[in-house]
Design a protein around this motif. Structure first.
Motif, PDB file in Angstrom:
ATOM      1  N   ASN B  37     -39.748 -36.740  29.111  1.00 42.12           N
ATOM      2  CA  ASN B  37     -40.870 -37.314  29.865  1.00 42.12           C
ATOM      3  C   ASN B  37     -42.108 -37.481  29.007  1.00 42.12           C
ATOM      4  OD1 ASN B  37     -39.235 -37.398  32.138  1.00 42.12           O
ATOM      5  ND2 ASN B  37     -39.775 -35.305  32.673  1.00 42.12           N
ATOM      6  N   ASP B 139     -35.165 -38.457  31.008  1.00 44.01           N
ATOM      7  CA  ASP B 139     -34.583 -39.462  31.887  1.00 44.01           C
ATOM      8  C   ASP B 139     -35.613 -40.397  32.480  1.00 44.01           C
ATOM      9  OD1 ASP B 139     -31.795 -37.526  33.058  1.00 44.01           O
ATOM     10  OD2 ASP B 139     -31.827 -39.377  31.878  1.00 44.01           O
ATOM     11  N   ASN B 140     -36.846 -39.944  32.553  1.00 47.98           N
ATOM     12  CA  ASN B 140     -37.880 -40.784  33.140  1.00 47.98           C
ATOM     13  C   ASN B 140     -38.504 -41.733  32.126  1.00 47.98           C
ATOM     14  OD1 ASN B 140     -38.807 -41.170  35.760  1.00 47.98           O
ATOM     15  ND2 ASN B 140     -40.802 -40.299  35.267  1.00 47.98           N
ATOM     16  N   ASP B 141     -38.130 -41.604  30.864  1.00 45.73           N
ATOM     17  CA  ASP B 141     -38.688 -42.475  29.830  1.00 45.73           C
ATOM     18  C   ASP B 141     -37.865 -43.752  29.756  1.00 45.73           C
ATOM     19  OD1 ASP B 141     -39.365 -39.557  27.875  1.00 45.73           O
ATOM     20  OD2 ASP B 141     -40.816 -40.833  28.947  1.00 45.73           O
ATOM     21  N   PRO B 142     -38.540 -44.895  29.676  1.00 43.85           N
ATOM     22  CA  PRO B 142     -37.797 -46.159  29.639  1.00 43.85           C
ATOM     23  C   PRO B 142     -37.010 -46.308  28.340  1.00 43.85           C
ATOM     24  CG  PRO B 142     -40.148 -46.527  29.299  1.00 43.85           C
ATOM     25  CD  PRO B 142     -39.988 -45.073  29.609  1.00 43.85           C
ATOM     26  N   MET B 143     -35.997 -47.140  28.381  1.00 42.68           N
ATOM     27  CA  MET B 143     -35.068 -47.262  27.244  1.00 42.68           C
ATOM     28  C   MET B 143     -35.743 -47.848  26.017  1.00 42.68           C
ATOM     29  SD  MET B 143     -32.349 -45.927  28.362  1.00 42.68           S
ATOM     30  CE  MET B 143     -31.190 -46.358  27.078  1.00 42.68           C
ATOM     31  N   TYR B 178     -27.199 -38.404  32.893  1.00 41.75           N
ATOM     32  CA  TYR B 178     -26.451 -39.513  33.482  1.00 41.75           C
ATOM     33  C   TYR B 178     -25.328 -39.882  32.543  1.00 41.75           C
ATOM     34  CZ  TYR B 178     -30.171 -40.073  36.823  1.00 41.75           C
ATOM     35  OH  TYR B 178     -31.061 -39.856  37.824  1.00 41.75           O
ATOM     36  N   ARG B 182     -29.195 -42.244  29.163  1.00 37.85           N
ATOM     37  CA  ARG B 182     -30.184 -42.892  30.005  1.00 37.85           C
ATOM     38  C   ARG B 182     -29.809 -44.341  30.182  1.00 37.85           C
ATOM     39  NH1 ARG B 182     -33.597 -42.396  26.227  1.00 37.85           N
ATOM     40  NH2 ARG B 182     -35.340 -43.510  27.134  1.00 37.85           N
ATOM     41  N   GLY B 183     -29.966 -44.813  31.389  1.00 36.55           N
ATOM     42  CA  GLY B 183     -29.536 -46.183  31.678  1.00 36.55           C
ATOM     43  C   GLY B 183     -28.195 -46.191  32.369  1.00 36.55           C
ATOM     44  N   GLY B 184     -27.508 -45.038  32.320  1.00 43.08           N
ATOM     45  CA  GLY B 184     -26.238 -44.961  33.043  1.00 43.08           C
ATOM     46  C   GLY B 184     -26.497 -44.823  34.534  1.00 43.08           C
ATOM     47  N   ARG B 187     -24.727 -40.097  38.032  1.00 42.67           N
ATOM     48  CA  ARG B 187     -25.314 -38.803  37.735  1.00 42.67           C
ATOM     49  C   ARG B 187     -24.201 -37.784  37.629  1.00 42.67           C
ATOM     50  NH1 ARG B 187     -30.131 -36.952  41.572  1.00 42.67           N
ATOM     51  NH2 ARG B 187     -30.660 -39.105  41.165  1.00 42.67           N
ATOM     52  N   THR B 216     -33.415 -30.206  31.547  1.00 46.35           N
ATOM     53  CA  THR B 216     -33.399 -29.433  32.791  1.00 46.35           C
ATOM     54  C   THR B 216     -33.256 -27.946  32.507  1.00 46.35           C
ATOM     55  OG1 THR B 216     -32.456 -31.234  34.044  1.00 46.35           O
ATOM     56  CG2 THR B 216     -32.119 -29.056  34.943  1.00 46.35           C
ATOM     57  N   CYS B 231     -27.575 -30.968  40.134  1.00 50.82           N
ATOM     58  CA  CYS B 231     -27.342 -32.243  39.472  1.00 50.82           C
ATOM     59  C   CYS B 231     -26.964 -33.351  40.431  1.00 50.82           C
ATOM     60  CB  CYS B 231     -26.231 -32.099  38.436  1.00 50.82           C
ATOM     61  SG  CYS B 231     -26.689 -30.980  37.129  1.00 50.82           S
TER      62      CYS B 231
END
Lengths: 545, 314
Positions: B37, B139-143, B178, B182-184, B187, B216, B231
């Motif tokens: 993040n 996970d909250n960060d864009p690709m 994911y 990330r982007g998958g 979950r 996490t 999860c």
């Protein structure tokens, strides 16, 4: 940007800490910390050296004098609602060393002593009346024998062990259980207080005298139906000069403030569990807890004492306590406390039982908060690495600080043994003095927070910065006023024998505790530095340019 | 001795980023580990009213500034909060309000500019001092963040990688839960996650002296007090479960492999928290972004043990 709901990261949502105490629970906790019945009864019994003091007026004066301090506390709680309250505020503003030195003696170690001094009178004040009234109701004389045993030194000690074990178990069950128990006790306690007030309201002075004389003769075989007059006569013969309420003065009423502080300043202890109370990040809730609690204590206690003294007479109340305290009236068989006076208003054992139940409702949950206070300080210090990390260990099921509770349990027992069987109990009156130093230091911390480089930004970002008086931060103005009263208190504690805090033992105890803690914190820092950790880094100002 | 400074969840706060870089120098850290993040999520349009008068609404408070100095101060404040200021004319502001696509595009543009600025600053401050910067986005960060970070000559890309910290310590990082990273879209369940992480950890020699870096935190009451997370749990379920949060799979992994140290982020709690699971020290820094606090841990590693550690709240 990926932000659809089903892609929420596992820990997103800004879920707040779970705080199991509601705002009302925090309010009730503060009332119990003050102990507006049991500690108040003990405190009032210490006021006989000021025969010209008007106790109800004194209560109003001291509670008003504490308004600035509680304003600071409410604002600090909203600004930094952290477990360990005072410790966190002081270390973050006046420094790690000073925070340690000023907090450890009164708020980490002090509660172990307070446990003993809070519980010691309970066997005669609270338990014995319960046993005696049950003995009458159930026609079980053995209960009366038990009351007598429990009032002896050894009996009282064993009651203390039972009580500390009870306190430990309550803490191990967790704060949710504690809150529930506290709510039930509070409701019963308030019902009892209200009923006592009604009883007093419906009684006049002569009815009280008659009832008291009858009670002392019938239940305790003392006084020959003339106990009331005899008590006043004995006190006068021994040189005491009791005064009626009409001859009391505002000056004397003001002077009993530092003694009344033994009851009325302890709402501040609620700050130590600020991290566990819901809604304290909103100022109105913190205000309700600290200022609301202070106002509630003032109205209830001043009102109740006015009712009591107007029925008993000020001369009788002060004379009875004079005789008991100076040891010259030891032939009075039990302490002349409010509980005794209330029981004298009725002759039915069921009524006595109800009085005893009310006293118990105000007693049992009260000293438990000593363990809350001490454990929360330990947790906060352990988080900062001033204590070993195993102290923060929480139980799996209830999330309670098991190790810290066990430490408090063991130390309370040790401190209790010293209290009961050595002359340690002489320090009873010095502990509130030491505690008021800690509260003054937190008040100072609050005063400085808008200006210190470490805390300025935190303050400016908060809603508190919008509260000002003549352009100055409200927290600072309140802090200055609060500190002025603390200075007055300290001058009186040091200069006036009547508070029992200005002998050489007191000086050695207070200064010695501070010196030991100073040495302690330096040793801890040195140990950590050898291990590669500079504790100054914890709160260092990190530049941002 | 190897000193690392660990922080997480900067969430776009430029103030925290600058403090982090200064902290590296102040505490003489050998490496900075920034976990999860990293980026902010909100655009803050500042609307031009007249030539040098600008207005915006910040946390429900309308703000008006005049002149460059006041404007710069406002921009700095917004960046410190983890938002991205953008100068717009009134028509542009209306368009941004009405069009989510346009808003997303502008947010991407501003966040890229900000991230590049951060990396330039980091290179100026850290490169000469020989200090390392290890980043694992969350996970909250864009690709698009990945490419920019990987381009930097200073940043050591941690996501899904095993990075040697010292001759005896390695850092294994995983910031995404994911499938496919990330982007998958799928979950992980607890069991799937455990297997996934175990496959990565299993390739390491001597896990005992290594460091886990998973976004996490593990399931443990000491680490934060909030509704339980799982999860596979949907967001709405979180409020119903008031026992301990964190991931059971991560907890199981730590219990099985007992690394030296386990670093985690992903909390909104302001306080730093730590505990031990067996011999493993687990650290979860708080997030003091809103108050401009840099929260983290300073940890000193010896060859086979942690010499000492300390929470930081600067």
């Amino acid at each position: 940007m990926n932000s659809s709901p089903d892609r929420e990261p596992l820990t997103r949502g800004c879920l707040k800490n779970e705080r199991v105490f509601s705002t009302f629970d925090g309010f009730a906790y503060g009332i119990y910390a003050n102990s507006i019945v049991i500690a108040a009864i003990l405190t009032y019994s210490l006021l006989w050296p000021w025969p010209k003091a008007n106790i109800p007026l004194g209560i109003v004066m001291v509670c008003l004098a504490f308004v600035p301090m509680f304003t600071v506390y409410a604002m600090l709680t909203t600004l930094m609602p952290r477990i360990g309250g005072d410790y966190v505020w002081q270390t973050r503003s006046i420094g790690l060393n000073w925070g340690f030195i000023l907090i450890v003696p009164p708020l980490m170690i002090g509660p172990w002593f307070y446990m003993a001094s809070n519980v010691a009178p309970a066997s005669t004040l609270v338990i014995a009346p319960l046993l005696i009234s049950l003995a009458k109701i159930l026609n079980a004389p053995r209960l009366t024998d038990m009351a007598i045993v429990i009032s002896t030194q050894t009996g009282s000690w064993w009651f203390y062990v039972i009580y500390v074990s009870f306190a430990g178990v309550v803490m191990l069950f967790g704060m949710r259980f504690y809150a529930r128990l506290q709510r039930i006790s509070f409701i019963i306690g308030m019902l009892a207080l209200a009923s006592w007030a009604v009883m007093l309201f419906l009684t006049n002075s002569s009815q009280f005298q008659e009832g008291f004389n009858g009670f002392m003769s019938g239940a305790l075989q003392w006084g020959h139906h003339d106990a009331y007059r005899q008590i006043i006569k004995n006190a006068v013969e021994l040189g005491y000069a009791p005064k009626p309420l009409s001859e009391t003065t505002a000056r004397s009423s003001f002077l009993i403030g530092p003694a009344l502080a033994y009851t009325f300043m302890y709402i501040s202890c609620t700050s130590l569990m600020a991290g566990e109370i819901q809604g304290v990040d909103k100022l109105k809730n913190s205000v309700m807890i600290f200022l609301g609690g202070n106002l509630f204590s003032m109205v209830v206690c001043a009102g109740f004492m006015w009712l009591l003294i107007s029925r008993l007479s000020n001369e009788f109340f002060t004379s009875a306590n004079f005789l008991w305290a100076t040891g010259q009236g030891r032939h009075i068989p039990i302490p002349p406390t409010t509980g005794l006076f209330l029981m004298a208003l009725g002759s039915s054992p069921w009524y006595w039982f109800w009085v005893a139940v009310g006293l118990n409702a105000w007693f049992w949950i009260w000293p438990v908060n000593n363990i809350v206070t001490s454990t929360r300080i330990m947790l906060a210090m352990s988080q900062d690495r001033l204590l070993p990390s195993f102290v923060t260990k929480l139980s799996k099921n209830r999330g309670t600080p098991v190790v810290a509770i066990c430490i408090c349990y063991a130390c309370s027992l040790l401190m209790g043994w010293l209290y009961y069987f050595t002359s340690f109990s002489r320090l009873t009156l010095d502990m509130p003095f030491m505690t008021s130093i800690a509260f003054a230091a937190s008040t100072l911390a609050g005063t400085l927070i808008p200006y210190l480089p470490k805390t300025r930004r935190l303050y400016q970002k908060s809603s508190l910065s919008s509260y000002t008086i003549l352009g100055l931060p409200l927290i600072t103005v309140s802090g200055v006023l609060g500190l002025i009263y603390f200075v007055v208190m300290f001058v009186l504690y040091i200069s006036d024998d009547r508070y029992g805090t200005n002998d050489s033992l007191s000086a050695w105890f207070i200064l010695g505790s501070l010196a030991l803690c100073a040495a302690g914190v330096l040793l801890i820092r040195r140990y950590r530095k050898k291990r590669g950790t500079d504790l100054s880094n914890l709160l260092r100002i990190i530049p941002s340019d | 001795m190897f000193t690392l400074l660990f922080t997480a969840d900067i969430q776009g706060s430029e103030l925290c980023w600058k403090k982090l870089l200064n902290a590296a120098e102040l505490f003489r850290a050998d490496a900075l580990i920034v976990s999860g993040n990293l980026m902010g999520t909100e655009l803050q349009p500042i609307v031009q009213e007249k030539n040098d008068v600008w207005r915006t609404v910040l946390e429900d408070d309308p703000i008006k500034v005049k002149g460059n100095a006041e404007f710069s101060a406002l921009e700095k404040e917004i960046l410190a909060m983890g938002r991205y200021p953008c100068r717009v004319k009134p028509e542009e502001a209306r368009e941004l309000e009405q069009s989510p696509t346009l808003r997303q595009a502008r947010l991407k543009q501003e966040s890229i500019l900000c991230l590049r600025r951060w990396l330039e600053l980091a290179e100026r401050r850290l490169k000469n001092a020989g200090q390392r910067l290890i980043i694992m986005p969350g996970d909250n960060d864009p690709m698009f963040v990945d490419e920019i970070l990987m381009e930097s000559s200073l940043v050591e890309w941690a996501q899904g990688e095993t990075i040697p910290l010292t001759p005896t310590h390695k850092l294994i990082s995983e910031g995404s839960f994911y499938r496919g990273g990330r982007g998958g879209s799928h979950r992980f369940t607890e069991e799937e996650l455990f297997q996934y992480l175990q496959d990565q950890v299993g390739t390491m020699d001597d896990v005992h002296s290594n460091v886990f870096n998973f976004q996490t935190p593990p399931l443990h009451p000491d680490l934060y007090h909030a509704p339980r997370l799982n999860c596979t749990r949907e967001k709405d379920d979180w409020t119903k479960h008031r026992d301990f949060p964190g991931c059971a799979a991560v907890r199981r992994l730590i219990e099985t492999y007992q690394p030296l140290l386990s670093l985690h982020g992903g909390t909104c709690d302001r306080e730093n928290k730590f505990t031990r699971i067996g011999r493993t020290l687990c650290c979860v820094p708080g997030s003091g972004r809103n108050e401009g606090l840099l929260t983290g841990f300073l940890i000193t590693l010896e060859e086979s043990e942690i010499q000492d550690f300390q929470p930081i709240q600067g």
